[in-house]
Design a protein around this motif. Structure first.
Motif, PDB file in Angstrom:
ATOM      1  N   ILE A 124      66.970  30.193   3.513  1.00 24.43           N
ATOM      2  CA  ILE A 124      68.007  31.146   3.074  1.00 24.43           C
ATOM      3  C   ILE A 124      67.465  31.935   1.878  1.00 24.43           C
ATOM      4  O   ILE A 124      66.266  32.176   1.803  1.00 24.43           O
ATOM      5  CB  ILE A 124      69.352  30.432   2.791  1.00 24.43           C
ATOM      6  CG1 ILE A 124      69.193  29.316   1.751  1.00 24.43           C
ATOM      7  CG2 ILE A 124      69.915  29.869   4.098  1.00 24.43           C
ATOM      8  CD1 ILE A 124      70.516  28.739   1.253  1.00 24.43           C
ATOM      9  N   ALA A 145      68.124  29.700  -3.873  1.00 27.10           N
ATOM     10  CA  ALA A 145      68.950  28.526  -3.557  1.00 27.10           C
ATOM     11  C   ALA A 145      68.199  27.245  -3.885  1.00 27.10           C
ATOM     12  O   ALA A 145      66.990  27.141  -3.676  1.00 27.10           O
ATOM     13  CB  ALA A 145      69.338  28.539  -2.081  1.00 27.10           C
ATOM     14  N   GLY A 146      68.924  26.255  -4.362  1.00 28.29           N
ATOM     15  CA  GLY A 146      68.322  24.969  -4.687  1.00 28.29           C
ATOM     16  C   GLY A 146      67.717  24.296  -3.462  1.00 28.29           C
ATOM     17  O   GLY A 146      66.681  23.622  -3.552  1.00 28.29           O
ATOM     18  N   VAL A 147      68.355  24.486  -2.310  1.00 28.58           N
ATOM     19  CA  VAL A 147      67.849  23.850  -1.091  1.00 28.58           C
ATOM     20  C   VAL A 147      66.466  24.404  -0.731  1.00 28.58           C
ATOM     21  O   VAL A 147      65.662  23.719  -0.096  1.00 28.58           O
ATOM     22  CB  VAL A 147      68.867  24.007   0.078  1.00 28.58           C
ATOM     23  CG1 VAL A 147      68.936  25.441   0.580  1.00 28.58           C
ATOM     24  CG2 VAL A 147      68.584  23.025   1.200  1.00 28.58           C
ATOM     25  N   TRP A 205      73.096  22.345   4.603  1.00 33.14           N
ATOM     26  CA  TRP A 205      73.918  21.666   3.616  1.00 33.14           C
ATOM     27  C   TRP A 205      75.304  21.437   4.190  1.00 33.14           C
ATOM     28  O   TRP A 205      75.691  22.059   5.181  1.00 33.14           O
ATOM     29  CB  TRP A 205      74.015  22.467   2.315  1.00 33.14           C
ATOM     30  CG  TRP A 205      74.678  23.803   2.426  1.00 33.14           C
ATOM     31  CD1 TRP A 205      75.974  24.093   2.119  1.00 33.14           C
ATOM     32  CD2 TRP A 205      74.087  25.032   2.870  1.00 33.14           C
ATOM     33  NE1 TRP A 205      76.224  25.438   2.345  1.00 33.14           N
ATOM     34  CE2 TRP A 205      75.085  26.032   2.795  1.00 33.14           C
ATOM     35  CE3 TRP A 205      72.808  25.395   3.316  1.00 33.14           C
ATOM     36  CZ2 TRP A 205      74.844  27.363   3.162  1.00 33.14           C
ATOM     37  CZ3 TRP A 205      72.575  26.709   3.675  1.00 33.14           C
ATOM     38  CH2 TRP A 205      73.595  27.667   3.585  1.00 33.14           C
ATOM     39  N   TRP A 259      76.856  32.325  -0.411  1.00 34.00           N
ATOM     40  CA  TRP A 259      76.683  31.226   0.542  1.00 34.00           C
ATOM     41  C   TRP A 259      78.047  30.998   1.186  1.00 34.00           C
ATOM     42  O   TRP A 259      79.081  31.105   0.515  1.00 34.00           O
ATOM     43  CB  TRP A 259      76.249  29.954  -0.176  1.00 34.00           C
ATOM     44  CG  TRP A 259      74.936  30.025  -0.880  1.00 34.00           C
ATOM     45  CD1 TRP A 259      73.744  30.480  -0.378  1.00 34.00           C
ATOM     46  CD2 TRP A 259      74.657  29.614  -2.240  1.00 34.00           C
ATOM     47  NE1 TRP A 259      72.769  30.366  -1.328  1.00 34.00           N
ATOM     48  CE2 TRP A 259      73.280  29.835  -2.469  1.00 34.00           C
ATOM     49  CE3 TRP A 259      75.435  29.065  -3.271  1.00 34.00           C
ATOM     50  CZ2 TRP A 259      72.679  29.543  -3.693  1.00 34.00           C
ATOM     51  CZ3 TRP A 259      74.830  28.775  -4.478  1.00 34.00           C
ATOM     52  CH2 TRP A 259      73.456  29.006  -4.688  1.00 34.00           C
ATOM     53  N   SER A 272      79.722  28.425   1.935  1.00 35.84           N
ATOM     54  CA  SER A 272      80.557  27.428   1.262  1.00 35.84           C
ATOM     55  C   SER A 272      81.204  28.011  -0.002  1.00 35.84           C
ATOM     56  O   SER A 272      82.382  27.763  -0.289  1.00 35.84           O
ATOM     57  CB  SER A 272      79.714  26.189   0.919  1.00 35.84           C
ATOM     58  OG  SER A 272      78.382  26.525   0.573  1.00 35.84           O
ATOM     59  N   GLU A 273      80.454  28.793  -0.725  1.00 33.11           N
ATOM     60  CA  GLU A 273      80.953  29.329  -1.994  1.00 33.11           C
ATOM     61  C   GLU A 273      81.859  30.548  -1.776  1.00 33.11           C
ATOM     62  O   GLU A 273      82.763  30.797  -2.571  1.00 33.11           O
ATOM     63  CB  GLU A 273      79.770  29.672  -2.899  1.00 33.11           C
ATOM     64  CG  GLU A 273      79.164  28.454  -3.589  1.00 33.11           C
ATOM     65  CD  GLU A 273      78.853  27.266  -2.704  1.00 33.11           C
ATOM     66  OE1 GLU A 273      78.261  27.472  -1.623  1.00 33.11           O
ATOM     67  OE2 GLU A 273      79.198  26.125  -3.063  1.00 33.11           O
ATOM     68  N   TRP A 322      76.074  23.046  -7.739  1.00 37.76           N
ATOM     69  CA  TRP A 322      75.776  21.812  -6.997  1.00 37.76           C
ATOM     70  C   TRP A 322      74.906  20.919  -7.867  1.00 37.76           C
ATOM     71  O   TRP A 322      73.758  21.257  -8.165  1.00 37.76           O
ATOM     72  CB  TRP A 322      75.060  22.150  -5.680  1.00 37.76           C
ATOM     73  CG  TRP A 322      75.969  22.708  -4.629  1.00 37.76           C
ATOM     74  CD1 TRP A 322      76.894  23.709  -4.765  1.00 37.76           C
ATOM     75  CD2 TRP A 322      76.024  22.304  -3.251  1.00 37.76           C
ATOM     76  NE1 TRP A 322      77.517  23.942  -3.565  1.00 37.76           N
ATOM     77  CE2 TRP A 322      77.000  23.107  -2.619  1.00 37.76           C
ATOM     78  CE3 TRP A 322      75.349  21.347  -2.494  1.00 37.76           C
ATOM     79  CZ2 TRP A 322      77.314  22.970  -1.256  1.00 37.76           C
ATOM     80  CZ3 TRP A 322      75.646  21.216  -1.142  1.00 37.76           C
ATOM     81  CH2 TRP A 322      76.624  22.020  -0.535  1.00 37.76           C
ATOM     82  N   THR A 336      70.755  19.934  -6.742  1.00 41.87           N
ATOM     83  CA  THR A 336      70.436  21.238  -6.161  1.00 41.87           C
ATOM     84  C   THR A 336      70.219  22.312  -7.229  1.00 41.87           C
ATOM     85  O   THR A 336      69.298  23.118  -7.138  1.00 41.87           O
ATOM     86  CB  THR A 336      71.564  21.668  -5.190  1.00 41.87           C
ATOM     87  OG1 THR A 336      71.764  20.609  -4.257  1.00 41.87           O
ATOM     88  CG2 THR A 336      71.219  22.926  -4.455  1.00 41.87           C
ATOM     89  N   HIS A 337      71.077  22.334  -8.242  1.00 39.10           N
ATOM     90  CA  HIS A 337      70.979  23.374  -9.273  1.00 39.10           C
ATOM     91  C   HIS A 337      70.505  22.832 -10.615  1.00 39.10           C
ATOM     92  O   HIS A 337      70.729  23.449 -11.658  1.00 39.10           O
ATOM     93  CB  HIS A 337      72.325  24.097  -9.418  1.00 39.10           C
ATOM     94  CG  HIS A 337      72.694  24.880  -8.200  1.00 39.10           C
ATOM     95  ND1 HIS A 337      73.990  25.096  -7.800  1.00 39.10           N
ATOM     96  CD2 HIS A 337      71.906  25.481  -7.266  1.00 39.10           C
ATOM     97  CE1 HIS A 337      73.978  25.801  -6.672  1.00 39.10           C
ATOM     98  NE2 HIS A 337      72.737  26.041  -6.339  1.00 39.10           N
ATOM     99  N   ILE A 360      72.387  18.246   0.843  1.00 35.18           N
ATOM    100  CA  ILE A 360      71.446  19.250   1.363  1.00 35.18           C
ATOM    101  C   ILE A 360      70.331  18.541   2.122  1.00 35.18           C
ATOM    102  O   ILE A 360      70.112  17.345   1.933  1.00 35.18           O
ATOM    103  CB  ILE A 360      70.839  20.129   0.243  1.00 35.18           C
ATOM    104  CG1 ILE A 360      70.058  19.283  -0.785  1.00 35.18           C
ATOM    105  CG2 ILE A 360      71.919  20.942  -0.455  1.00 35.18           C
ATOM    106  CD1 ILE A 360      69.270  20.124  -1.806  1.00 35.18           C
TER     107      ILE A 360
HETATM  108  N1  PBE Z   1      73.531  25.885  -0.923  1.00 34.92           N
HETATM  109  C1  PBE Z   1      74.959  26.107  -0.852  1.00 34.92           C
HETATM  110  C2  PBE Z   1      73.231  26.187  -2.324  1.00 34.92           C
HETATM  111  C3  PBE Z   1      74.300  25.540  -3.060  1.00 34.92           C
HETATM  112  C4  PBE Z   1      75.478  25.793  -2.199  1.00 34.92           C
HETATM  113  C5  PBE Z   1      73.268  24.488  -0.593  1.00 34.92           C
HETATM  114  C6  PBE Z   1      72.874  26.800  -0.028  1.00 34.92           C
HETATM  115  C7  PBE Z   1      71.817  25.954  -2.834  1.00 34.92           C
HETATM  116  O1  PBE Z   1      70.984  25.440  -2.097  1.00 34.92           O
HETATM  117  O2  PBE Z   1      71.532  26.326  -3.969  1.00 34.92           O
END
Ligand code: PBE
Length: 266
Positions: free
Chosen positions: A17, A21-23, A67, A173, A175-176, A220, A224-225, A248
């Motif tokens: 993505i 993104a943290g993922v 995720w 994203w 979810s957000e 997250w 993740t963050h 994730i």
């Molecule tokens: N995501 C959705 C984000 C956090 C929310 C998992 C893609 C990320 O990877 O930063």
């Protein structure tokens, strides 16, 4: 399955993505930890979902950064690949973070944001509604109207705002988009004007840290963050989890005969 059996067909590519993104950082970490010969392709949440839908329609192999909460697990028969090295960390929570001074400037909004708490299934309902074509705002509206008992806990005893504008920031994203639109509807019902700005992940954190935005419901943690959070944690107020048990990882369609990230080794 046999290790590496899909690698040629996958063109040694993980479909990712947005780069911030943290993922994505965790997926790069996984490539290193498992010594994979793969490239991580950056795109966007929407483009990744498009590629996933196409692959599934053609029963082709694909590996995506994934995720949950996310409707894609309800919509498609997907599985996370096991991660024995722990590159993607443990289950985590999604936090609400506000700027310094919000509590004094807009105490009612602060209180609602502090009270905001829901479940993964709730978020997925809103996400799925949007995926099926309902406008973001409309999907959030319907969820709020259909879940008055839950929303009541967020606003119970909180005075109305007096029309001030509150600025929420997010990354686009799925979810957000769902969570931010829901809390926006609730704040609007409670006497606030809401503006939303979609930014890149690092800018979402920076804008709350420097006070350009009032709040975000999209952090997250702890994994993740982590990098963004640790950089700025003295410059904003963490109101804690609004949702527990997020995760994730790398996911593949269930028809692929592999179970572990190790199966992507050559
Ligand atoms: N995501 C959705 C984000 C956090 C929310 C998992 C893609 C990320 O990877 O930063």
């Amino acid at each position: 399955g046999e290790a590496g059996a899909y690698n040629e067909e996958l063109d040694y590519t993980i479909t990712g993505i947005d780069a911030g993104a943290g993922v994505m950082a965790s997926a790069e970490q996984a490539i290193e930890d498992y010594d994979l010969d793969f490239d991580l392709q950056a795109s966007s949440d929407a483009a990744m979902i498009g590629a996933l839908d196409d692959a599934i329609n053609n029963e082709e192999p694909i590996v995506v950064t994934a995720w949950d909460p996310h409707y894609k697990f309800a919509e498609h028969d997907l599985k996370y690949l096991d991660d024995p090295e722990g590159s993607f960390g443990e289950a985590e929570d999604i936090h609400t973070i506000v700027r310094d001074g919000l509590e004094e400037d807009m105490p009612e909004a602060y209180e609602i944001l502090d009270n905001f708490h829901w479940e993964g299934d709730h978020m997925e309902e809103v996400m799925l509604d949007i995926y099926e074509g309902t406008a973001e705002e409309e999907a959030a509206r319907e969820w709020v109207d259909n879940n008055e008992d839950i929303v009541e806990d967020w606003v119970d005893g909180v005075d109305e705002g007096d029309g001030e504008t509150i600025e929420l920031t997010l990354v686009a994203w799925d979810s957000e988009i769902a969570s931010t639109n829901v809390i926006a509807q609730v704040l609007e019902d409670h006497g606030f004007e809401v503006e939303m700005s979609a930014l890149e992940a690092n800018h979402m954190f920076t804008s709350v840290a420097n006070g350009d935005s009032d709040a975000m419901v999209a952090a997250w943690l702890p994994g993740t963050h982590e990098a963004y959070y640790e950089d700025m944690e003295d410059d904003f107020v963490d109101l804690g989890a609004n949702l527990e048990g997020a995760a994730i990882g790398l996911a593949v369609p269930a028809y692929m005969d592999i179970d572990s990230i190790e199966d992507l080794q050559d």
